[in-house]
Design a protein around this motif. Sequence first.
Motif, PDB file in Angstrom:
ATOM      1  N   SER A  39      41.242  46.932  30.966  1.00 60.19           N
ATOM      2  CA  SER A  39      40.090  47.672  31.434  1.00 60.19           C
ATOM      3  C   SER A  39      39.735  47.352  32.754  1.00 60.19           C
ATOM      4  CB  SER A  39      38.963  47.708  30.435  1.00 60.19           C
ATOM      5  OG  SER A  39      38.529  46.220  30.827  1.00 60.19           O
ATOM      6  N   PHE A  40      38.956  48.437  33.405  1.00 57.74           N
ATOM      7  CA  PHE A  40      38.711  48.406  34.843  1.00 57.74           C
ATOM      8  C   PHE A  40      37.927  47.173  34.870  1.00 57.74           C
ATOM      9  CE2 PHE A  40      35.581  49.073  38.162  1.00 57.74           C
ATOM     10  CZ  PHE A  40      36.339  49.520  39.201  1.00 57.74           C
ATOM     11  N   LEU A  41      36.982  46.651  34.310  1.00 50.90           N
ATOM     12  CA  LEU A  41      36.090  45.532  34.395  1.00 50.90           C
ATOM     13  C   LEU A  41      36.631  44.384  34.158  1.00 50.90           C
ATOM     14  CD1 LEU A  41      32.679  46.774  32.396  1.00 50.90           C
ATOM     15  CD2 LEU A  41      33.202  46.792  34.705  1.00 50.90           C
ATOM     16  N   TYR A  42      37.886  44.117  33.237  1.00 51.17           N
ATOM     17  CA  TYR A  42      38.684  43.136  33.162  1.00 51.17           C
ATOM     18  C   TYR A  42      39.388  42.903  34.339  1.00 51.17           C
ATOM     19  CZ  TYR A  42      42.075  39.830  31.308  1.00 51.17           C
ATOM     20  OH  TYR A  42      42.936  38.806  31.315  1.00 51.17           O
ATOM     21  N   GLN A  43      40.146  43.831  34.889  1.00 52.91           N
ATOM     22  CA  GLN A  43      40.780  43.780  36.291  1.00 52.91           C
ATOM     23  C   GLN A  43      40.020  43.168  37.230  1.00 52.91           C
ATOM     24  OE1 GLN A  43      43.001  47.601  36.989  1.00 52.91           O
ATOM     25  NE2 GLN A  43      43.817  47.472  35.030  1.00 52.91           N
ATOM     26  N   MET A  44      38.792  43.833  37.330  1.00 52.63           N
ATOM     27  CA  MET A  44      37.754  43.508  38.327  1.00 52.63           C
ATOM     28  C   MET A  44      37.340  42.115  38.252  1.00 52.63           C
ATOM     29  SD  MET A  44      35.816  44.407  41.099  1.00 52.63           S
ATOM     30  CE  MET A  44      35.702  46.019  41.222  1.00 52.63           C
TER      31      MET A  44
END
Length: 254
Positions: A39-44
């Motif tokens: 997900s975007f949050l995990y990558q961030m």
Amino acid sequence: MKYCESRLYQNVMQELDHEYQSINDVGNREVEAANYATSFLYQMRVVCGRTVLNLLRNPQTSYAQLALNIFFAILVGLIYYQMPLTLPEGLQNRSGAFFFLIINMVFGNLSAVELFINERAIFIHENSSGYYRTSVYFLSKIFADLIPNRIIPIFIFSAIAYYMMALKPAFVAFLCFALTMSLVSLGGVALAFLVSASVSTFALANILIALPFVFMMVFGGFLVNLNSMLSWLSWLKWISIFSYGLNVRYNAFL
């Protein structure tokens, strides 16, 4: 009609079908590559953590930025120490002080042009492999750079210079001063980030970042009266970081 029934026609159609199938397979692979596994949050979280670790392992830039801001704050404070309220000395000193402050805030961010140039090859490899989104890399680099290298040093700079120059003693006025310096600095940083993301060499980046800064300084309203300029040139004040910073100065701190 005989050609449509011939073996040559059938062979050509088979070749065309094969080519169309290859094109569709490539398109499907591109669509699958856009679907990231995380997900975007995990990558961030992961990319920001890596960026912070790199910053902690190589803190020289942050230390240099902080030391430079403290040095210039003390220098400005000594030059314009306890500015009087009398005319014309007080007005001249305040005008010169704020122009010098804005120059320091803008040109002090030249180090930001290296942000995206240093890791361009790594980013292209990891992004093309589908490790993370482009927006994730961009936001993580910005957040990791702004707080330790821009925001904190600017507030320390403001706290030293503001009270040494004997400006308005109200705390709200100091917060407005620090916010103005921060916004001016962030304007310069944004332009430096744009140049850094657009070119791949430091030499070209230094040229492209210096030219707009110089033009902004000229059309800031301090070195030349904008009302006396040619009408087709005076509009450049609306894209000048110096102009906005100096206008806040006249309205809030003098």
